[in-house]
Write a protein that holds these residues in place. Structure first.
Motif, PDB file in Angstrom:
ATOM      1  N   UNK A 196       0.849  -1.194   0.000  1.00  0.00           N
ATOM      2  CA  UNK A 196       0.000   0.000   0.000  1.00  0.00           C
ATOM      3  C   UNK A 196       0.888   1.248   0.000  1.00  0.00           C
ATOM      4  N   UNK A 197       1.169   1.724  -1.181  1.00  0.00           N
ATOM      5  CA  UNK A 197       2.037   2.883  -1.367  1.00  0.00           C
ATOM      6  C   UNK A 197       1.493   4.109  -0.649  1.00  0.00           C
ATOM      7  N   UNK A 198       0.176   4.155  -0.528  1.00  0.00           N
ATOM      8  CA  UNK A 198      -0.467   5.334   0.043  1.00  0.00           C
ATOM      9  C   UNK A 198      -0.137   5.525   1.525  1.00  0.00           C
ATOM     10  N   UNK A 199       0.228   4.438   2.239  1.00  0.00           N
ATOM     11  CA  UNK A 199       0.544   4.541   3.661  1.00  0.00           C
ATOM     12  C   UNK A 199       1.729   5.480   3.892  1.00  0.00           C
ATOM     13  N   UNK A 200       2.611   5.573   2.901  1.00  0.00           N
ATOM     14  CA  UNK A 200       3.779   6.443   3.035  1.00  0.00           C
ATOM     15  C   UNK A 200       3.392   7.903   3.246  1.00  0.00           C
ATOM     16  N   UNK A 201       2.210   8.285   2.804  1.00  0.00           N
ATOM     17  CA  UNK A 201       1.790   9.676   2.949  1.00  0.00           C
ATOM     18  C   UNK A 201       1.650  10.067   4.418  1.00  0.00           C
ATOM     19  N   UNK A 202       1.325   9.113   5.277  1.00  0.00           N
ATOM     20  CA  UNK A 202       1.088   9.429   6.692  1.00  0.00           C
ATOM     21  C   UNK A 202       2.349   9.963   7.373  1.00  0.00           C
ATOM     22  N   UNK A 203       3.481   9.213   7.382  1.00  0.00           N
ATOM     23  CA  UNK A 203       4.673   9.774   8.030  1.00  0.00           C
ATOM     24  C   UNK A 203       5.205  11.033   7.356  1.00  0.00           C
ATOM     25  N   UNK A 239       8.567   8.504  15.963  1.00  0.00           N
ATOM     26  CA  UNK A 239       7.779   7.900  17.043  1.00  0.00           C
ATOM     27  C   UNK A 239       6.283   7.937  16.734  1.00  0.00           C
ATOM     28  N   UNK A 240       5.811   9.084  16.242  1.00  0.00           N
ATOM     29  CA  UNK A 240       4.388   9.210  15.908  1.00  0.00           C
ATOM     30  C   UNK A 240       4.016   8.262  14.784  1.00  0.00           C
ATOM     31  N   UNK A 241       4.866   8.194  13.753  1.00  0.00           N
ATOM     32  CA  UNK A 241       4.601   7.330  12.598  1.00  0.00           C
ATOM     33  C   UNK A 241       4.617   5.861  13.007  1.00  0.00           C
ATOM     34  N   UNK A 242       5.532   5.504  13.929  1.00  0.00           N
ATOM     35  CA  UNK A 242       5.616   4.111  14.375  1.00  0.00           C
ATOM     36  C   UNK A 242       4.359   3.693  15.121  1.00  0.00           C
ATOM     37  N   UNK A 294      -0.644   0.471  14.631  1.00  0.00           N
ATOM     38  CA  UNK A 294      -2.101   0.374  14.624  1.00  0.00           C
ATOM     39  C   UNK A 294      -2.608  -0.089  13.259  1.00  0.00           C
ATOM     40  N   UNK A 295      -1.997   0.436  12.192  1.00  0.00           N
ATOM     41  CA  UNK A 295      -2.373  -0.001  10.847  1.00  0.00           C
ATOM     42  C   UNK A 295      -2.070  -1.479  10.667  1.00  0.00           C
TER      43      UNK A 295
END
Length: 433
Positions: free
Chosen positions: A57-64, A278-281, A286-287
């Motif tokens: 899921x390439x889109x997950x990269x947008x979160x961090x 830390x936030x991204x982890x 959770x994901x």
């Protein structure tokens, strides 16, 4: 539900682990492992679902990347310059600093996509500005900062919308567009409430900014103001994907802060990387847990069972949306928003599709519900963040936030029953849903 079934036992274990303090993501993974063990399924399925979901899921990269962009904005002077510019726009009215709080959230909404980043960054500065010389009570300043911060993930870009797209396969670009009018509507209602409260409590009028200073203030803020223009322009013109635009936003914020404003030290840079990691982890865990647990839910055929049940009730799309709103508003009082988005919402999606509800409209309604959960007791994450920042008792913050929460609910009702408030802009740009 049979309490002795493998699924029930897995749910009980997940709940118990979460209650004793284990992160929800790990709790879901443990419960899913137990389910596979009890059903005799291949235990390696957990790793397979986790790795396939996270790495395809390439889109997950947008979160961090959006989180990193927000951190770079907060450690640089971008935030300060934007607040000064907002003061030029609305600071001269009665309760002007309170209006500035709303306007700065609209502008920051086009940059970070995170309510928590807004509250912890620009919100901290607004708290200090509003309470200086006792112009506003700490509880009112904290309450206003909390409720205005929720605008961030509604107006694009939006991390919750990215996560919704992950579980629903809806278009991120059209979801971003769909959130524009609801976000501006919510901001308008909040500004109206500020004006009412300012007149009733006789809030102070700030000294107007001299006309000769306005061009310089605008020029100093101009590079920062161009960030949402660049970000959204690249997405909607097709130059970049949303994930690439998130990377561009982080790079732009860093370059502006380092090269143009010269306001970031190496220590600040390193610290922002640590906070972002830390936030991204925590979100990533959770994901990962939700991907594994959603496999279990699919194996148990839970979404289809709910769809058949609700269809048997001959539920209309409007009735279904009312039911979803009620459930999400209640869950928002006790659960964290990301968990609701990744665990609960996927269960509703098949039913929404079967009833012909547009996935973009449904997604924006869901996100607004989750944002409401950030400011509703007893969980209300933003309430606790602002309590720590302001030092005001949480009960006083809730009291001052109540009128604004009422208007947020009104906004939710409007976008639920008038889908065009969400779909007008996407359809204007070619959306066929």
């Amino acid at each position: 539900m049979n309490l002795a079934s493998p699924f029930s036992i897995a749910i009980i274990l997940m709940t118990f682990l979460a209650l004793i303090g284990m992160p929800i993501g790990l709790s879901m993974i443990c419960g899913s492992v137990l389910y596979l063990f009890l059903t005799g399924a291949d235990m390696g399925t957990v790793a397979e679902q986790l790795l396939n979901g996270m790495y395809t899921n390439y889109i997950i990269l947008a979160v961090p990347l959006f989180i990193l962009a927000a951190e770079f904005m907060n450690i640089g002077s971008m935030t300060e310059r934007l607040l000064t510019f907002c003061n030029v726009l609305v600071g001269r009215f009665r309760g002007g600093l309170a209006q500035v709080n709303v306007v700065q959230s609209i502008i920051f909404a086009g940059m970070s996509g995170s309510a928590i980043a807004d509250a912890a960054g620009s919100g901290r500065m607004m708290q200090n500005m509003m309470t200086r010389d006792n112009r506003y009570t700490p509880s009112f300043a904290a309450a206003l900062t909390a409720v205005t911060s929720v605008i961030g993930p509604i107006i694009p870009p939006s991390i919750p919308m990215v996560l919704y797209a992950l579980v629903s396969d809806a278009s991120i670009g059209y979801l971003f567009l769909g959130g524009m009018i609801p976000g501006l509507l919510m901001a308008g209602l909040q500004m109206m409430q500020v004006a009412i409260t300012a007149r009733r409590k006789n809030f102070p009028v700030e000294d107007p900014v001299p006309l000769r200073e306005i061009p310089l203030i605008t020029w100093r803020a101009f590079p920062s103001l161009m960030m949402p223009v660049l970000l959204l322009g690249c997405i909607y013109s097709g130059i970049t994907t949303p994930t690439e635009a998130a990377a561009l936003a982080a790079a732009y914020a860093l370059v502006i802060s380092v090269v143009l404003y010269r306001s970031i030290s190496f220590t600040d840079f390193y610290g922002s990387l640590l906070v972002s990691a830390k936030t991204s982890a925590s979100i990533g865990m959770l994901i990962a847990g939700s991907l594994v647990f959603n496999y279990v839910v699919t194996v148990e055929n839970i979404p289809d069972s709910i769809r058949v049940l609700l269809t048997g009730w001959e539920m209309t799309p409007t009735t279904f949306l009312i039911l979803v709103n009620v459930i999400l508003l209640i869950l928002g009082c006790i659960l964290e928003g990301t968990a609701i988005l990744l665990i609960i919402v996927p269960v509703f999606i098949p039913t929404a599709q079967a009833l012909g509800i547009d996935m973009v409209h449904f997604g924006v309604v869901v996100v607004v519900n989750i944002m409401l959960g950030l400011v509703t007791p007893p969980y209300g994450l933003l309430l606790f963040i602002m309590t720590n920042i302001s030092g005001a008792p949480v009960k006083d913050i809730i009291r001052d936030a109540a009128p604004f929460i009422f208007w947020m609910v009104v906004c939710l009702i409007i976008i639920t029953f008038v889908p065009e408030t969400v779909l007008f802009l996407p359809r204007l740009l070619g959306y066929q849903g």
